[in-house]
Design an enzyme around this catalytic site. Structure first.
Site, PDB file in Angstrom:
ATOM      1  N   TYR A  34     -30.432  -5.870 -33.845  1.00 41.35           N
ATOM      2  CA  TYR A  34     -31.628  -6.011 -34.683  1.00 41.35           C
ATOM      3  C   TYR A  34     -31.430  -7.191 -35.656  1.00 41.35           C
ATOM      4  CZ  TYR A  34     -35.556  -5.001 -37.721  1.00 41.35           C
ATOM      5  OH  TYR A  34     -36.732  -5.113 -38.421  1.00 41.35           O
ATOM      6  N   ASP A  35     -30.277  -7.193 -36.312  1.00 47.99           N
ATOM      7  CA  ASP A  35     -30.016  -8.233 -37.340  1.00 47.99           C
ATOM      8  C   ASP A  35     -30.015  -9.627 -36.709  1.00 47.99           C
ATOM      9  OD1 ASP A  35     -27.640  -6.085 -39.118  1.00 47.99           O
ATOM     10  OD2 ASP A  35     -29.836  -6.160 -39.082  1.00 47.99           O
ATOM     11  N   LEU A  81     -54.647  20.309 -53.938  1.00 46.94           N
ATOM     12  CA  LEU A  81     -54.602  21.587 -53.227  1.00 46.94           C
ATOM     13  C   LEU A  81     -54.571  22.735 -54.223  1.00 46.94           C
ATOM     14  CD1 LEU A  81     -51.860  20.671 -50.618  1.00 46.94           C
ATOM     15  CD2 LEU A  81     -54.197  21.337 -50.079  1.00 46.94           C
ATOM     16  N   LYS A 112     -44.442  20.676 -47.535  1.00 48.30           N
ATOM     17  CA  LYS A 112     -45.091  19.937 -48.625  1.00 48.30           C
ATOM     18  C   LYS A 112     -44.017  19.048 -49.265  1.00 48.30           C
ATOM     19  CE  LYS A 112     -48.074  20.555 -52.656  1.00 48.30           C
ATOM     20  NZ  LYS A 112     -47.280  19.682 -53.577  1.00 48.30           N
ATOM     21  N   GLU A 167     -47.234  10.999 -47.941  1.00 49.10           N
ATOM     22  CA  GLU A 167     -46.321  11.119 -49.079  1.00 49.10           C
ATOM     23  C   GLU A 167     -45.194  10.126 -48.887  1.00 49.10           C
ATOM     24  OE1 GLU A 167     -47.426  13.669 -50.983  1.00 49.10           O
ATOM     25  OE2 GLU A 167     -45.863  14.038 -52.465  1.00 49.10           O
ATOM     26  N   LYS A 282     -53.380  24.862 -43.588  1.00 53.46           N
ATOM     27  CA  LYS A 282     -54.709  24.282 -43.359  1.00 53.46           C
ATOM     28  C   LYS A 282     -55.373  24.984 -42.186  1.00 53.46           C
ATOM     29  CE  LYS A 282     -53.025  19.750 -44.744  1.00 53.46           C
ATOM     30  NZ  LYS A 282     -52.604  18.399 -44.356  1.00 53.46           N
ATOM     31  N   LYS A 306     -46.309  27.481 -53.165  1.00 55.56           N
ATOM     32  CA  LYS A 306     -45.278  26.770 -53.923  1.00 55.56           C
ATOM     33  C   LYS A 306     -44.018  27.618 -53.964  1.00 55.56           C
ATOM     34  CE  LYS A 306     -46.373  23.669 -56.579  1.00 55.56           C
ATOM     35  NZ  LYS A 306     -46.450  22.196 -56.579  1.00 55.56           N
TER      36      LYS A 306
END
Ligand SMILES: CC(C)(CNC(=O)c1ccc(Oc2ccccc2)cc1)c1ccc2c(N)nc(N)nc2n1
Length: 323
Positions: A34-35, A81, A112, A167, A282, A306
């Protein structure tokens, strides 16, 4: 011109290797390859700057530091939420949904992530904007900093136009190493990976962000050209486009399956390479989500369980306010 063909070939190869390493966690070439290819691409782009494109892997770290972040208005609000805290409340949440729909439905359970909520906008496959959640309607344009996240594709594998939510987070290992470096330099320590990720993304100089080894999971879509009829289908399509989705996501047919998933991750979360602060539930089908709708500030079709805040020995750790 052969240089142009070689530049395009190198760009495609390097972006593929990055996807395999950072998104699939299944590299097919050693870092040295890669490098070496990245060095060749950098030399060719230096010789032919007119051939540089925004999705080139050499363009991940922005040029100059910004003076400030622009404000951006999200096309669709980034909602927060509601919370549920125990088995009774989870059973009540499911019962309320099935009463409202007049039938049972399918759910998705997800981890989460304890990081910084962000929104990514792709137009014809190209990343055009990255922003913080802010107050849900107006966030900050942190595109330059988000581009430094190796798990974030600068170009999708198909030229879709889609705005995704997710996130940005700092893996536990990166957090430990960052604080060890800061302790060695007698600098203030970050209190937790979430603060470290937020502080790293609030840097006006993206080369500092690039040094912080951040990563990303996407967990939802806003405006999009996808054909998905459910959340789980949309997430499969996002993964096919090259976006990092979390493999622990699971569909649940019953509240018993939801409770089993929560019990599992309540025990297992300390073995994850990133911090989570709960489980998100959900309703899967979009038509059911639309039928259930929203309260003033959050969806009726989703909620967050939570975990009880961990009773940690509170060492006197200075929190880094200087970032
Ligand atoms: C469910 C949603 C709130 C995202 N969804 C939205 O933000 C959203 C936004 C407008 C929507 O539709 C609208 C369209 C027009 C007006 C208002 C809403 C629907 C969903 C959410 C929030 C935080 C999450 C988190 N930390 N982890 C995981 N794993 N999932 C998460 N999911």
């Amino acid at each position: 011109m052969i240089e142009q063909a070689r530049i395009e070939e190198l760009r495609q190869k390097l972006n593929q290797y990055s996807y395999e390493y950072y998104v699939q966690d299944q590299p097919t070439v050693p870092d040295s390859t890669y490098d070496q290819l990245l060095r060749e691409l950098t030399e060719l782009e230096t010789a032919h700057p007119e051939l540089i494109t925004p999705d080139s892997p050499t363009q991940r770290v922005g040029a100059a530091a910004l003076d400030a972040f622009e404000k951006v208005t999200h096309d669709l609000p980034m909602l927060s939420l509601g919370n549920v805290f125990d088995e009774t409340e989870i059973r009540e949440w499911v019962a309320r949904i099935e009463r409202s729909l007049g039938r049972s439905t399918t759910y998705v359970a997800e981890l989460k992530f304890d990081g910084l909520a962000i929104s990514l906008k792709y137009e014809d496959g190209q990343l055009v904007r990255g922003a913080t959640r802010g107050d849900g309607t107006v966030g900050e344009n942190i595109t330059q900093n988000l581009r430094t996240i190796k798990a974030l594709p600068l170009r999708l594998r198909r030229n879709e136009t889609v705005e995704v939510r997710g996130e940005a987070y700092m893996p536990k290992q990166s957090f430990e190493r960052l604080n060890a470096d800061r302790a060695a330099r007698e600098e203030a320590l970050f209190a937790n990976p979430r603060n470290a990720a937020a502080g790293s993304l609030r840097q006006l100089d993206s080369s500092i962000t690039a040094s912080r080894n951040l990563s990303l999971f996407v967990y939802g879509v806003g405006v999009n050209t996808l054909s998905a009829r459910s959340h789980s289908e949309a997430m499969l399509q996002l993964a096919e486009l090259g976006l990092p989705t979390n493999k622990e996501m699971q569909t649940c047919e019953t509240v018993e399956e939801i409770l089993a998933y929560i019990a599992h991750w309540t025990m297992e979360r300390s073995n994850l390479p990133y911090e989570i602060d709960g489980i998100v539930l959900k309703v899967d089908r979009y038509d059911d989500q639309e039928e259930l709708g929203f309260t003033a500030k959050s969806p009726r079709f989703a909620t967050a369980y939570k975990f009880a805040a961990e009773e940690v020995m509170t060492t006197v750790e200075e929190v880094d306010f200087s970032v």
